[in-house]
Design a protein around this motif. Structure first.
Motif, short mmCIF file in Angstrom:
data_model
loop_
_atom_site.label_atom_id
_atom_site.label_comp_id
_atom_site.label_asym_id
_atom_site.label_seq_id
_atom_site.Cartn_x
_atom_site.Cartn_y
_atom_site.Cartn_z
N CYS A 95 -2.36 -6.83 6.40
CA CYS A 95 -1.13 -6.25 6.97
C CYS A 95 -1.05 -6.45 8.49
CB CYS A 95 -1.04 -4.76 6.64
SG CYS A 95 -2.46 -3.80 7.22
N MET A 96 -2.19 -6.54 9.14
CA MET A 96 -2.16 -6.68 10.59
C MET A 96 -1.95 -8.15 10.96
SD MET A 96 -2.40 -3.58 11.40
CE MET A 96 -2.50 -3.66 13.16
N PRO A 135 0.80 -1.23 0.00
CA PRO A 135 0.00 0.00 0.00
C PRO A 135 0.84 1.29 0.00
CG PRO A 135 -0.74 -1.52 1.71
CD PRO A 135 0.57 -2.04 1.19
N HIS A 136 2.02 1.24 0.58
CA HIS A 136 2.87 2.44 0.64
C HIS A 136 3.68 2.55 -0.63
CE1 HIS A 136 5.38 5.52 2.53
NE2 HIS A 136 6.40 4.91 1.95
N THR A 160 -2.92 5.51 4.28
CA THR A 160 -4.04 5.48 5.23
C THR A 160 -4.15 6.83 5.93
OG1 THR A 160 -3.58 3.15 5.60
CG2 THR A 160 -5.01 4.23 7.20
N LEU A 198 -7.04 4.99 2.02
CA LEU A 198 -7.87 4.28 2.99
C LEU A 198 -8.24 5.28 4.08
CD1 LEU A 198 -9.13 1.89 4.50
CD2 LEU A 198 -6.85 1.26 5.30
N CYS A 258 -3.95 -1.54 -0.99
CA CYS A 258 -4.38 -2.43 0.08
C CYS A 258 -4.86 -3.74 -0.55
CB CYS A 258 -5.53 -1.80 0.86
SG CYS A 258 -5.02 -0.46 1.93
N GLU A 308 -0.19 -8.90 2.14
CA GLU A 308 0.45 -7.58 2.23
C GLU A 308 1.87 -7.75 2.74
OE1 GLU A 308 -1.26 -4.06 3.72
OE2 GLU A 308 -3.03 -4.25 2.45
N VAL A 309 2.80 -7.14 2.03
CA VAL A 309 4.22 -7.12 2.37
C VAL A 309 4.72 -8.52 2.79
CG1 VAL A 309 6.00 -5.77 3.57
CG2 VAL A 309 3.74 -4.79 3.24
#
Lengths: 142, 309
Positions: free
Chosen positions: B246-247, B25-26, B31, B79, B293, B270-271
């Protein structure tokens, strides 16, 4: 300590365009990510440290793997850590493996990344910025 | 160890779509927090920790100018997030006009963490131009009480999910595995709720014990438990885009957790670690990069083939 917006810029350190800081300690150089860098990254959740003994080159354009000191991963991003100086990695901050968030909470102290033995310090320091120049660099539009 | 359930799940994934999306996302999908680091709930797993690094947009004007700047600097979406009010939703009431203007003038893809928005607000969010709701779905009353501490039930979450489905183009249920202080409790009920709306995407998260929260010392679910649940989800949602969000913990067990997800038929992550990307290739998957995302439909953002050097 100088402040640019919300970001701390301590005096007495050298800074790279890739937002790494360098603290000279005798013939060695301690390296970390700046307050600006950690803030842009967000919550750091993992740090890939370089191996002790690794030879690195000072970051220039274009970037290559030989300039990488590892990587810092946040919740939503992963960013390479580019070496601000050429040389050999002498020591790494093992505490970051257990507490990667130290890069966020203490970027200039407990959150240091590694110690380098520079190979061309005198020449390469000229490519880095002092605190005053880094402050101006941060003030430029992104 | 790979179970028979995982084998079936992975085989289904491979037949349906042999692609693995690594999501970043980055910096193209940042966000933003419309509440800064404020939250009325201070949930036991977060305690406002994850609000600190969001871009604060404390007024509708700041939200608009921030989005304008992001769009002109190459962002493809945002987001909208922040802290919840004491009713368990993001207080979007004053931001509707700004969101509408952002959509009209920037064309950014807009995702939102909505929470338990009332029906009228869900409808207004859809009208204003929100493209996707990232909806944290909880399937157990005791978990809601324990973690969020609000007077809501799993049935309220189920109802909100349906309201959002009716109001917005896309809804991506997010289920946090181990949310009940590390224990697996309402996850399977949440999967049942999610199945009722046939989502385009389902995001699975894993509880991250976070410093400074009441859950900082708890032990989260094991990678094998997570793998089993993902395999169940894969078999239950054969066509939905299944993502590991991501979490999730990035501790010593991080690679094993990601490999379990991969072997269970996950579509997106994610990542992911380098080892996971390599393992995906070895499993016969094509690895693609998505600069957004993990819940965002890929046809709406830039997707490129993986190009690590």
């Amino acid at each position: 300590m100088v402040k640019v917006g919300n970001y701390d810029v301590p005096e007495g350190l050298y800074y790279s365009r890739e937002h790494e800081w360098v603290k000279l300690e005798g013939k060695l150089a301690r390296v970390g990510a700046t307050d600006y860098a950690q803030s842009k990254l967000g919550d750091v959740v993992y740090v890939e440290l370089p191996e002790v003994g690794k030879q690195v080159k000072q970051a220039t354009e274009p970037k290559t793997k030989e300039m990488e000191l590892g990587a810092v991963e946040s919740i939503k991003a992963v960013s390479a850590v580019y070496s601000p100086l050429s040389g050999a990695v002498k020591e790494t901050n093992a505490a970051l493996q257990e507490r990667p968030e130290l890069i966020n909470t203490s970027p200039y102290n407990e959150g240091w990344i590694c110690v380098l033995e520079p190979s061309a310090l005198e020449t390469e320091l000229k490519n880095l910025m002092d605190a005053k120049a880094y402050v101006e660099f941060l003030k430029k539009p992104e | 160890m790979v179970t028979e359930l995982q084998r079936r799940a992975f085989s289904m994934k491979l037949k349906h779509d042999p692609t693995f999306y690594a999501c970043y996302p980055h910096p193209k999908f940042p966000t933003l927090s419309i509440t800064g680091d404020e939250c009325a709930l201070n949930c036991k797993h977060c305690n406002r920790h994850y609000l600190r690094h969001m871009l604060p947009c404390l007024t509708p004007d700041v939200l608009f100018t921030t989005c304008l700047n992001l769009a002109s600097n190459g962002a493809c979406g945002v987001l909208l997030s922040g802290g919840y009010n004491d009713e368990g939703y993001l207080p979007f009431e004053n931001y509707l006009d700004a969101i509408e203007r952002v959509k009209r003038e920037t064309g950014l893809f807009i995702s939102a963490h909505t929470g338990l928005v009332p029906g009228w607000l869900a409808h207004e969010l859809g009208r204003a131009g929100i493209d996707l709701a990232d909806f944290d779905l909880i399937g157990d009353d005791e978990t809601i009480k324990l973690v969020l501490g609000i007077d809501r039930t799993a049935e309220d979450y189920r109802r909100s999910l349906h309201v959002l489905k009716r109001s917005l183009p896309h809804v991506a249920p997010h289920i946090c595995i181990g949310l009940h202080a590390g224990e697996i409790k309402g996850e399977r009920a949440a999967l049942e709720f999610a199945a009722e709306i046939s989502p385009h995407a389902l995001v699975l998260l894993v509880l991250m014990p976070t410093l400074g929260t009441e859950f900082e010392r708890i032990t989260g679910p094991s990678p094998a438990e997570v793998g089993e649940l993902i395999a169940e989800a894969r078999l239950k949602f054969p066509k939905a885009m299944l993502a590991l969000g991501c979490m999730r913990p990035r501790d010593a067990g991080r690679v094993e957790l990601e490999l379990q997800a991969l072997r269970s038929g996950i579509d997106r992550m994610e990542v992911p670690s380098e080892q996971t990307i390599e393992a995906a290739r070895k499993l016969g998957l094509q690895v693609l990069r998505l600069d957004a995302c993990c819940s965002v439909p890929s046809e709406l953002t830039g997707v490129s083939t993986w190009s690590s050097t």
